[in-house]
Design a protein around this motif. Structure first.
Motif, PDB file in Angstrom:
ATOM      1  N   LYS A  66       0.813  -1.211   0.000  1.00  0.00           N
ATOM      2  CA  LYS A  66       0.000   0.000   0.000  1.00  0.00           C
ATOM      3  C   LYS A  66       0.854   1.272   0.000  1.00  0.00           C
ATOM      4  O   LYS A  66       0.369   2.344  -0.339  1.00  0.00           O
ATOM      5  CB  LYS A  66      -0.938  -0.003   1.203  1.00  0.00           C
ATOM      6  N   VAL A  67       2.119   1.152   0.390  1.00  0.00           N
ATOM      7  CA  VAL A  67       2.992   2.322   0.484  1.00  0.00           C
ATOM      8  C   VAL A  67       3.145   2.997  -0.879  1.00  0.00           C
ATOM      9  O   VAL A  67       3.027   4.220  -0.991  1.00  0.00           O
ATOM     10  CB  VAL A  67       4.365   1.941   1.082  1.00  0.00           C
ATOM     11  N   GLU A  68       3.391   2.222  -1.921  1.00  0.00           N
ATOM     12  CA  GLU A  68       3.525   2.804  -3.267  1.00  0.00           C
ATOM     13  C   GLU A  68       2.259   3.524  -3.687  1.00  0.00           C
ATOM     14  O   GLU A  68       2.322   4.621  -4.258  1.00  0.00           O
ATOM     15  CB  GLU A  68       3.858   1.723  -4.298  1.00  0.00           C
ATOM     16  N   ASP A  69       1.109   2.916  -3.441  1.00  0.00           N
ATOM     17  CA  ASP A  69      -0.156   3.551  -3.812  1.00  0.00           C
ATOM     18  C   ASP A  69      -0.335   4.886  -3.105  1.00  0.00           C
ATOM     19  O   ASP A  69      -0.739   5.878  -3.718  1.00  0.00           O
ATOM     20  CB  ASP A  69      -1.346   2.642  -3.471  1.00  0.00           C
ATOM     21  N   GLU A  70      -0.049   4.916  -1.829  1.00  0.00           N
ATOM     22  CA  GLU A  70      -0.229   6.155  -1.069  1.00  0.00           C
ATOM     23  C   GLU A  70       0.795   7.209  -1.472  1.00  0.00           C
ATOM     24  O   GLU A  70       0.473   8.397  -1.553  1.00  0.00           O
ATOM     25  CB  GLU A  70      -0.200   5.890   0.433  1.00  0.00           C
ATOM     26  N   ALA A  71       2.023   6.791  -1.739  1.00  0.00           N
ATOM     27  CA  ALA A  71       3.037   7.746  -2.216  1.00  0.00           C
ATOM     28  C   ALA A  71       2.601   8.335  -3.553  1.00  0.00           C
ATOM     29  O   ALA A  71       2.726   9.550  -3.790  1.00  0.00           O
ATOM     30  CB  ALA A  71       4.398   7.061  -2.336  1.00  0.00           C
ATOM     31  N   ALA A  72       2.061   7.499  -4.419  1.00  0.00           N
ATOM     32  CA  ALA A  72       1.555   7.981  -5.715  1.00  0.00           C
ATOM     33  C   ALA A  72       0.389   8.950  -5.510  1.00  0.00           C
ATOM     34  O   ALA A  72       0.310   9.988  -6.186  1.00  0.00           O
ATOM     35  CB  ALA A  72       1.135   6.810  -6.593  1.00  0.00           C
ATOM     36  N   ASP A  73      -0.506   8.631  -4.584  1.00  0.00           N
ATOM     37  CA  ASP A  73      -1.632   9.529  -4.314  1.00  0.00           C
ATOM     38  C   ASP A  73      -1.146  10.897  -3.838  1.00  0.00           C
ATOM     39  O   ASP A  73      -1.711  11.929  -4.220  1.00  0.00           O
ATOM     40  CB  ASP A  73      -2.570   8.924  -3.259  1.00  0.00           C
ATOM     41  N   VAL A  74      -0.100  10.920  -3.013  1.00  0.00           N
ATOM     42  CA  VAL A  74       0.459  12.186  -2.535  1.00  0.00           C
ATOM     43  C   VAL A  74       0.974  13.005  -3.725  1.00  0.00           C
ATOM     44  O   VAL A  74       0.684  14.202  -3.845  1.00  0.00           O
ATOM     45  CB  VAL A  74       1.577  11.946  -1.492  1.00  0.00           C
ATOM     46  N   LEU A  75       1.724  12.368  -4.602  1.00  0.00           N
ATOM     47  CA  LEU A  75       2.262  13.087  -5.756  1.00  0.00           C
ATOM     48  C   LEU A  75       1.149  13.551  -6.693  1.00  0.00           C
ATOM     49  O   LEU A  75       1.181  14.683  -7.188  1.00  0.00           O
ATOM     50  CB  LEU A  75       3.267  12.223  -6.526  1.00  0.00           C
ATOM     51  N   ILE A  76       0.169  12.698  -6.925  1.00  0.00           N
ATOM     52  CA  ILE A  76      -0.953  13.071  -7.786  1.00  0.00           C
ATOM     53  C   ILE A  76      -1.648  14.313  -7.235  1.00  0.00           C
ATOM     54  O   ILE A  76      -1.915  15.270  -7.970  1.00  0.00           O
ATOM     55  CB  ILE A  76      -1.931  11.887  -7.939  1.00  0.00           C
ATOM     56  N   CYS A  77      -1.936  14.316  -5.942  1.00  0.00           N
ATOM     57  CA  CYS A  77      -2.584  15.481  -5.330  1.00  0.00           C
ATOM     58  C   CYS A  77      -1.701  16.718  -5.426  1.00  0.00           C
ATOM     59  O   CYS A  77      -2.180  17.814  -5.718  1.00  0.00           O
ATOM     60  CB  CYS A  77      -2.943  15.197  -3.881  1.00  0.00           C
ATOM     61  N   LEU A  78      -0.408  16.556  -5.165  1.00  0.00           N
ATOM     62  CA  LEU A  78       0.504  17.696  -5.235  1.00  0.00           C
ATOM     63  C   LEU A  78       0.560  18.272  -6.651  1.00  0.00           C
ATOM     64  O   LEU A  78       0.490  19.489  -6.840  1.00  0.00           O
ATOM     65  CB  LEU A  78       1.906  17.300  -4.767  1.00  0.00           C
ATOM     66  N   LEU A  79       0.670  17.410  -7.644  1.00  0.00           N
ATOM     67  CA  LEU A  79       0.736  17.898  -9.025  1.00  0.00           C
ATOM     68  C   LEU A  79      -0.578  18.542  -9.454  1.00  0.00           C
ATOM     69  O   LEU A  79      -0.573  19.567 -10.154  1.00  0.00           O
ATOM     70  CB  LEU A  79       1.125  16.763  -9.972  1.00  0.00           C
ATOM     71  N   ASN A  80      -1.697  17.974  -9.050  1.00  0.00           N
ATOM     72  CA  ASN A  80      -2.984  18.612  -9.338  1.00  0.00           C
ATOM     73  C   ASN A  80      -3.068  19.973  -8.662  1.00  0.00           C
ATOM     74  O   ASN A  80      -3.520  20.954  -9.261  1.00  0.00           O
ATOM     75  CB  ASN A  80      -4.154  17.722  -8.891  1.00  0.00           C
TER      76      ASN A  80
END
Length: 120
Positions: A66-80
């Motif tokens: 789940k760590v990769e998914d959550e790290a990706a979610d953080v980046l997705i939100c930041l880039l948005n």
């Protein structure tokens, strides 16, 4: 897609298309995205809850996937967030690193953990 071969602009373009297809930009105000970023960062942090410094991290092996998914979610939100707040993230990082270099000169802070206001 890997870090070594992908630009921030390419990821942002992909995210923009993804959001436009779903008509999600209507919900993506900087305020809402800042809140979402905090939530996603908290979800990443939660995976490490009750870890010890010298123990396994995360403390439960089933959380690792789940760590990769959550790290990706953080980046997705930041880039948005950056797109909607009209922040050039690479330029902002460069500027901030320059400020940090002035605030934390190597000869004064190497190996130290204090904030800039706590060392002399």
């Amino acid at each position: 897609m890997t870090d070594a071969e992908t630009t921030i602009a390419a990821i942002q373009k992909e995210l923009k298309g993804f959001n436009e297809e779903r008509d999600w930009d209507q919900y993506h105000s900087p305020r809402n995205l800042a809140m979402a970023l905090s939530v996603e960062a908290s979800e990443l942090l939660e995976l490490y809850l009750w870890s010890t410094d010298n123990g396994p991290q995360p403390p439960v092996s089933s959380r690792l996937s789940k760590v990769e998914d959550e790290a990706a979610d953080v980046l997705i939100c930041l880039l948005n967030f950056c797109r909607h707040a009209q922040i050039d993230l690479a330029a902002a990082v460069e500027t901030k690193m320059r400020k940090n270099a002035e605030k934390y000169p190597v000869e004064q802070v190497r190996g130290r953990m204090e904030k800039h206001s706590e060392y002399t």
